[in-house]
Design a protein around this motif. Structure first.
Motif, PDB file in Angstrom:
ATOM      1  N   ALA A  33       4.583  24.554 -18.149  1.00 52.98           N
ATOM      2  CA  ALA A  33       3.704  23.467 -18.603  1.00 52.98           C
ATOM      3  C   ALA A  33       2.990  23.928 -19.860  1.00 52.98           C
ATOM      4  O   ALA A  33       2.645  25.110 -19.990  1.00 52.98           O
ATOM      5  CB  ALA A  33       2.687  23.102 -17.530  1.00 52.98           C
ATOM      6  N   GLN A  34       2.778  22.981 -20.776  1.00 56.03           N
ATOM      7  CA  GLN A  34       2.030  23.315 -21.989  1.00 56.03           C
ATOM      8  C   GLN A  34       1.434  22.038 -22.552  1.00 56.03           C
ATOM      9  O   GLN A  34       2.145  21.042 -22.741  1.00 56.03           O
ATOM     10  CB  GLN A  34       2.937  23.975 -23.018  1.00 56.03           C
ATOM     11  CG  GLN A  34       2.166  24.511 -24.206  1.00 56.03           C
ATOM     12  CD  GLN A  34       3.010  25.463 -25.033  1.00 56.03           C
ATOM     13  OE1 GLN A  34       4.223  25.591 -24.840  1.00 56.03           O
ATOM     14  NE2 GLN A  34       2.378  26.142 -25.947  1.00 56.03           N
ATOM     15  N   ASN A  35       0.131  22.061 -22.769  1.00 61.67           N
ATOM     16  CA  ASN A  35      -0.567  20.955 -23.399  1.00 61.67           C
ATOM     17  C   ASN A  35      -1.808  21.523 -24.086  1.00 61.67           C
ATOM     18  O   ASN A  35      -2.018  22.741 -24.045  1.00 61.67           O
ATOM     19  CB  ASN A  35      -0.877  19.849 -22.370  1.00 61.67           C
ATOM     20  CG  ASN A  35      -1.799  20.306 -21.267  1.00 61.67           C
ATOM     21  OD1 ASN A  35      -2.847  20.907 -21.520  1.00 61.67           O
ATOM     22  ND2 ASN A  35      -1.435  20.012 -20.027  1.00 61.67           N
ATOM     23  N   PRO A  36      -2.620  20.708 -24.731  1.00 58.47           N
ATOM     24  CA  PRO A  36      -3.769  21.246 -25.457  1.00 58.47           C
ATOM     25  C   PRO A  36      -4.809  21.950 -24.572  1.00 58.47           C
ATOM     26  O   PRO A  36      -5.651  22.676 -25.083  1.00 58.47           O
ATOM     27  CB  PRO A  36      -4.384  20.008 -26.121  1.00 58.47           C
ATOM     28  CG  PRO A  36      -3.261  19.031 -26.230  1.00 58.47           C
ATOM     29  CD  PRO A  36      -2.416  19.273 -25.008  1.00 58.47           C
ATOM     30  N   HIS A  37      -4.739  21.749 -23.265  1.00 59.53           N
ATOM     31  CA  HIS A  37      -5.745  22.299 -22.358  1.00 59.53           C
ATOM     32  C   HIS A  37      -5.289  23.562 -21.625  1.00 59.53           C
ATOM     33  O   HIS A  37      -6.108  24.366 -21.200  1.00 59.53           O
ATOM     34  CB  HIS A  37      -6.172  21.242 -21.336  1.00 59.53           C
ATOM     35  CG  HIS A  37      -6.632  19.980 -21.973  1.00 59.53           C
ATOM     36  ND1 HIS A  37      -7.831  19.860 -22.630  1.00 59.53           N
ATOM     37  CD2 HIS A  37      -6.016  18.772 -22.100  1.00 59.53           C
ATOM     38  CE1 HIS A  37      -7.956  18.641 -23.123  1.00 59.53           C
ATOM     39  NE2 HIS A  37      -6.863  17.964 -22.812  1.00 59.53           N
ATOM     40  N   MET A  38      -3.982  23.703 -21.452  1.00 62.15           N
ATOM     41  CA  MET A  38      -3.480  24.849 -20.682  1.00 62.15           C
ATOM     42  C   MET A  38      -2.004  25.089 -20.943  1.00 62.15           C
ATOM     43  O   MET A  38      -1.305  24.218 -21.443  1.00 62.15           O
ATOM     44  CB  MET A  38      -3.705  24.642 -19.178  1.00 62.15           C
ATOM     45  CG  MET A  38      -3.029  23.439 -18.557  1.00 62.15           C
ATOM     46  SD  MET A  38      -1.324  23.684 -18.006  1.00 62.15           S
ATOM     47  CE  MET A  38      -1.498  24.953 -16.826  1.00 62.15           C
ATOM     48  N   SER A  39      -1.577  26.312 -20.587  1.00 62.52           N
ATOM     49  CA  SER A  39      -0.146  26.611 -20.574  1.00 62.52           C
ATOM     50  C   SER A  39       0.154  27.452 -19.345  1.00 62.52           C
ATOM     51  O   SER A  39      -0.715  28.191 -18.866  1.00 62.52           O
ATOM     52  CB  SER A  39       0.300  27.331 -21.853  1.00 62.52           C
ATOM     53  OG  SER A  39      -0.240  28.627 -21.903  1.00 62.52           O
ATOM     54  N   LEU A  40       1.337  27.302 -18.840  1.00 65.44           N
ATOM     55  CA  LEU A  40       1.789  28.009 -17.643  1.00 65.44           C
ATOM     56  C   LEU A  40       3.188  28.526 -17.936  1.00 65.44           C
ATOM     57  O   LEU A  40       4.100  27.744 -18.216  1.00 65.44           O
ATOM     58  CB  LEU A  40       1.805  27.042 -16.460  1.00 65.44           C
ATOM     59  CG  LEU A  40       1.986  27.580 -15.061  1.00 65.44           C
ATOM     60  CD1 LEU A  40       0.869  28.542 -14.699  1.00 65.44           C
ATOM     61  CD2 LEU A  40       2.027  26.430 -14.065  1.00 65.44           C
ATOM     62  N   THR A  41       3.351  29.867 -17.912  1.00 71.02           N
ATOM     63  CA  THR A  41       4.618  30.473 -18.312  1.00 71.02           C
ATOM     64  C   THR A  41       4.979  31.620 -17.391  1.00 71.02           C
ATOM     65  O   THR A  41       4.120  32.424 -17.021  1.00 71.02           O
ATOM     66  CB  THR A  41       4.512  31.011 -19.763  1.00 71.02           C
ATOM     67  OG1 THR A  41       4.003  29.985 -20.612  1.00 71.02           O
ATOM     68  CG2 THR A  41       5.859  31.471 -20.276  1.00 71.02           C
ATOM     69  N   LEU A  42       6.252  31.713 -17.033  1.00 71.86           N
ATOM     70  CA  LEU A  42       6.787  32.849 -16.300  1.00 71.86           C
ATOM     71  C   LEU A  42       7.391  33.833 -17.294  1.00 71.86           C
ATOM     72  O   LEU A  42       7.987  33.425 -18.295  1.00 71.86           O
ATOM     73  CB  LEU A  42       7.889  32.401 -15.338  1.00 71.86           C
ATOM     74  CG  LEU A  42       7.458  31.540 -14.165  1.00 71.86           C
ATOM     75  CD1 LEU A  42       8.684  30.935 -13.481  1.00 71.86           C
ATOM     76  CD2 LEU A  42       6.651  32.368 -13.172  1.00 71.86           C
ATOM     77  N   PHE A  43       7.248  35.136 -17.011  1.00 71.04           N
ATOM     78  CA  PHE A  43       7.817  36.176 -17.858  1.00 71.04           C
ATOM     79  C   PHE A  43       8.568  37.189 -17.004  1.00 71.04           C
ATOM     80  O   PHE A  43       8.144  37.489 -15.881  1.00 71.04           O
ATOM     81  CB  PHE A  43       6.719  36.944 -18.605  1.00 71.04           C
ATOM     82  CG  PHE A  43       6.082  36.187 -19.728  1.00 71.04           C
ATOM     83  CD1 PHE A  43       6.571  36.299 -21.026  1.00 71.04           C
ATOM     84  CD2 PHE A  43       4.987  35.372 -19.500  1.00 71.04           C
ATOM     85  CE1 PHE A  43       5.976  35.611 -22.068  1.00 71.04           C
ATOM     86  CE2 PHE A  43       4.387  34.686 -20.538  1.00 71.04           C
ATOM     87  CZ  PHE A  43       4.881  34.808 -21.828  1.00 71.04           C
ATOM     88  N   ALA A  44       9.638  37.750 -17.571  1.00 70.16           N
ATOM     89  CA  ALA A  44      10.351  38.888 -16.982  1.00 70.16           C
ATOM     90  C   ALA A  44      10.438  39.966 -18.060  1.00 70.16           C
ATOM     91  O   ALA A  44      11.010  39.718 -19.134  1.00 70.16           O
ATOM     92  CB  ALA A  44      11.745  38.487 -16.516  1.00 70.16           C
TER      93      ALA A  44
END
Length: 112
Positions: A33-44
């Motif tokens: 998810a990504q918008n002006p208020h937040m982002s949510l990202t998985l990383f490996a």
């Protein structure tokens, strides 16, 4: 801009650690998810791979899903293992390093 969840199944039970795969010599990411208020990202992260020192415009919560990662925040080193979390404050320089292969969920909340 669509502010909803993307790149992820909805209405199903998920294992976040299975949604991003290791690739030799790389840091792999998957934006959920990504918008002006937040982002949510998985990383490996492969062992020895890193994201160099930078600062974020929002508070960043990391949760290690698998393995061990080293987080340097404002010059202080934190080693996190599976199930552990850390908040990296907005505007404070930080870096991430793969002590071993590890996966993490990153949630960044931007101030209004």
């Amino acid at each position: 801009m669509d502010g909803g969840m993307k790149n992820i199944a909805k209405g199903q039970v998920l294992r976040l650690d299975s949604l991003v795969s290791y690739q030799e010599g790389q840091v792999v990411s998957r934006t959920l998810a990504q918008n002006p208020h937040m982002s949510l990202t998985l990383f490996a992260f492969e062992r020895g791979e890193e994201i160099s020192t930078h600062a974020s415009g929002g508070d960043a919560l990391v949760t290690v899903l698998e393995g061990t990662g080293r987080f340097t925040v404002g010059g202080e080193i934190h080693v996190l293992r599976q199930g552990e979390s850390l908040v990296m404050p907005a505007g404070i320089p930080h870096a991430v390093y793969g002590e071993e292969r590890f996966k993490m969920l990153l949630a960044v909340v931007f101030s209004a």
